[in-house]
Design an enzyme around this catalytic site. Structure first.
Site, mmCIF file in Angstrom:
data_model
loop_
_atom_site.group_PDB
_atom_site.id
_atom_site.type_symbol
_atom_site.label_atom_id
_atom_site.label_comp_id
_atom_site.label_asym_id
_atom_site.label_seq_id
_atom_site.Cartn_x
_atom_site.Cartn_y
_atom_site.Cartn_z
ATOM 1 N N ASN A 1 0.868 -1.176 0.000
ATOM 2 C CA ASN A 1 0.000 0.000 0.000
ATOM 3 C C ASN A 1 0.900 1.220 0.000
ATOM 4 O OD1 ASN A 1 -1.773 2.065 0.454
ATOM 5 N ND2 ASN A 1 -2.413 1.379 2.502
ATOM 6 N N TRP A 2 0.993 1.849 -1.149
ATOM 7 C CA TRP A 2 1.932 2.973 -1.284
ATOM 8 C C TRP A 2 1.379 4.256 -0.667
ATOM 9 C CZ3 TRP A 2 4.024 2.517 -7.059
ATOM 10 C CH2 TRP A 2 4.687 1.288 -7.199
ATOM 11 N N LYS A 3 0.120 4.233 -0.272
ATOM 12 C CA LYS A 3 -0.533 5.421 0.308
ATOM 13 C C LYS A 3 -0.334 6.627 -0.633
ATOM 14 C CE LYS A 3 -0.308 3.225 4.752
ATOM 15 N NZ LYS A 3 -0.263 3.327 6.212
ATOM 16 N N HIS B 1 -9.742 1.023 4.780
ATOM 17 C CA HIS B 1 -8.473 1.226 5.491
ATOM 18 C C HIS B 1 -8.716 2.181 6.666
ATOM 19 C CE1 HIS B 1 -4.390 2.429 6.395
ATOM 20 N NE2 HIS B 1 -3.987 1.363 5.732
ATOM 21 N N GLU C 1 -7.086 4.584 7.796
ATOM 22 C CA GLU C 1 -6.848 5.994 7.502
ATOM 23 C C GLU C 1 -8.054 6.630 6.821
ATOM 24 O OE1 GLU C 1 -3.091 5.569 5.467
ATOM 25 O OE2 GLU C 1 -2.133 5.017 7.353
ATOM 26 N N GLU D 1 -5.353 -4.832 10.500
ATOM 27 C CA GLU D 1 -4.348 -3.791 10.715
ATOM 28 C C GLU D 1 -4.664 -3.047 12.004
ATOM 29 O OE1 GLU D 1 -2.332 -2.559 6.746
ATOM 30 O OE2 GLU D 1 -4.084 -1.309 7.056
ATOM 31 N N GLY E 1 2.322 2.620 10.735
ATOM 32 C CA GLY E 1 3.227 3.754 10.584
ATOM 33 C C GLY E 1 3.908 4.170 11.872
ATOM 34 N N SER F 1 3.355 -1.914 10.331
ATOM 35 C CA SER F 1 4.809 -1.939 10.533
ATOM 36 C C SER F 1 5.445 -3.298 10.236
ATOM 37 C CB SER F 1 5.163 -1.467 11.946
ATOM 38 O OG SER F 1 4.731 -0.129 12.149
ATOM 39 N N GLY G 1 2.899 -1.087 4.317
ATOM 40 C CA GLY G 1 2.888 0.348 4.057
ATOM 41 C C GLY G 1 4.287 0.852 3.756
ATOM 42 N N GLY G 2 4.918 1.454 4.752
ATOM 43 C CA GLY G 2 6.224 2.092 4.563
ATOM 44 C C GLY G 2 7.262 1.221 3.870
HETATM 45 P P1 13P Z 1 2.956 0.572 7.723
HETATM 46 O O1 13P Z 1 3.498 -0.724 7.176
HETATM 47 O O2 13P Z 1 3.671 1.780 7.218
HETATM 48 O O3 13P Z 1 2.781 0.523 9.198
HETATM 49 O O4 13P Z 1 1.465 0.719 7.113
HETATM 50 C C1 13P Z 1 0.598 -0.334 7.213
HETATM 51 C C2 13P Z 1 -0.609 -0.039 6.407
HETATM 52 O O5 13P Z 1 -1.401 0.812 6.759
HETATM 53 C C3 13P Z 1 -0.807 -0.779 5.164
HETATM 54 O O6 13P Z 1 -2.079 -0.593 4.662
#
Ligand code: 13P
Length: 257
Positions: free
Chosen positions: A9-11, A95, A97, A168, A174, A213, A234-235
């Site tokens: 997930n590149w956000k 998600h 977020e 999640e 994050g 994470s 994510g990251g």
């Molecule tokens: P991180 O891996 O950056 O914690 O993000 C997880 C995430 O929200 C994937 O959708």
């Protein structure tokens, strides 16, 4: 367990150039994780770029959100049929977020799920509790309420047989703080038990991936849990080496099982 699934997930990150390079870097290494389903979910505007790079490879492309409605006068929204036309396989729905920052509701998320599925996409339903909810022992109640609109509809439950749920925990996203393998396993098993109550076959075949994470250093132990079928990254999905290492972890565990 089903075939492991690892989604990046590149956000809201990247340029056309960086999206192209990242996708190319992952495709170049695909032979190292050929027994894992891998998907990249860039921002909407980078989907055509990534789709062109992964075309002809085993890597799939996905989106991070979709409208709960079909095509129409909904300014700023993207219909599931449009994503499908661009070559998307996956789409994230609900998600945290989006639930937190854009007031998405459990019912709205299920509407997205149904629309996405009808368009031929594989929706990835994201669930997870906040830190306050975990600290007050409300984790299972929260997950239950997030699953409730889904499990209340037998037609939607049936769709989950080939579906994906991403657990999640909000406090692990994050933050660098990861759920312990035991914490992840416990919630994944809870989700599977909850689904088993409405459809035993569904519970067996749905893939439940962990997000929050996930890094090369912790992917192995998380993926080793019996109810963890992969990861939503994510990251670490923004770095070719890290993302590839995580996919390789999933590959090795699959081989070891
Ligand atoms: P991180 O891996 O950056 O914690 O993000 C997880 C995430 O929200 C994937 O959708």
């Amino acid at each position: 367990m089903g075939k492991p699934l690892v989604l990046g997930n590149w956000k809201m990150h990247g340029t056309q150039r960086s999206a192209h390079a990242l996708a190319l870097g992952v495709v170049a290494r695909a032979a190292e994780f050929s027994h894992v389903d891998v998907g990249l979910c860039p921002p909407f505007v980078h989907i055509p770029t990534v789709a062109a790079v992964v075309f002809g490879s085993a890597i799939r492309v996905g989106a991070q959100n979709v409208s709960e409605r079909g095509e129409g006068a909904f300014t700023g929204e993207i219909a599931a049929t449009m994503l499908r036309e661009l070559g998307c396989t996956y789409v994230l729905v609900g998600h945290s977020e989006r639930r937190q920052g854009y007031a998405e509701t459990n019912a709205g998320v299920v509407a997205k799920y149904v629309h996405a599925h009808a368009a031929g996409l594989c929706p990835v339903l994201c669930v997870g509790e906040t830190l306050a909810e975990r600290q007050t022992n409300a984790t299972e109640t929260v997950i239950e309420s997030q699953l409730e609109p889904l499990v209340a509809r037998p037609d939607v439950v049936a769709l989950l047989a080939h579906g994906v749920i991403a657990y999640e925990p909000v406090w692990a996203i994050g933050t660098g703080e990861t759920a312990t393998p035991a914490q992840a396993q416990s919630v994944h098993a809870f989700i599977r038990r909850r689904l088993a109550a409405v459809g035993p076959n569904v519970a067996q075949s749905v893939r439940i991936v962990y997000g929050g994470s996930v890094k090369p250093v912790n992917a192995n132990e998380l993926f080793a849990m019996p109810d963890v079928d992969g990861g939503l990254i994510g990251g670490a999905a923004l770095k070719i080496e890290d993302f590839v290492a995580i996919c390789v972890s999933a590959e090795q565990l699959r081989r070891g099982r």
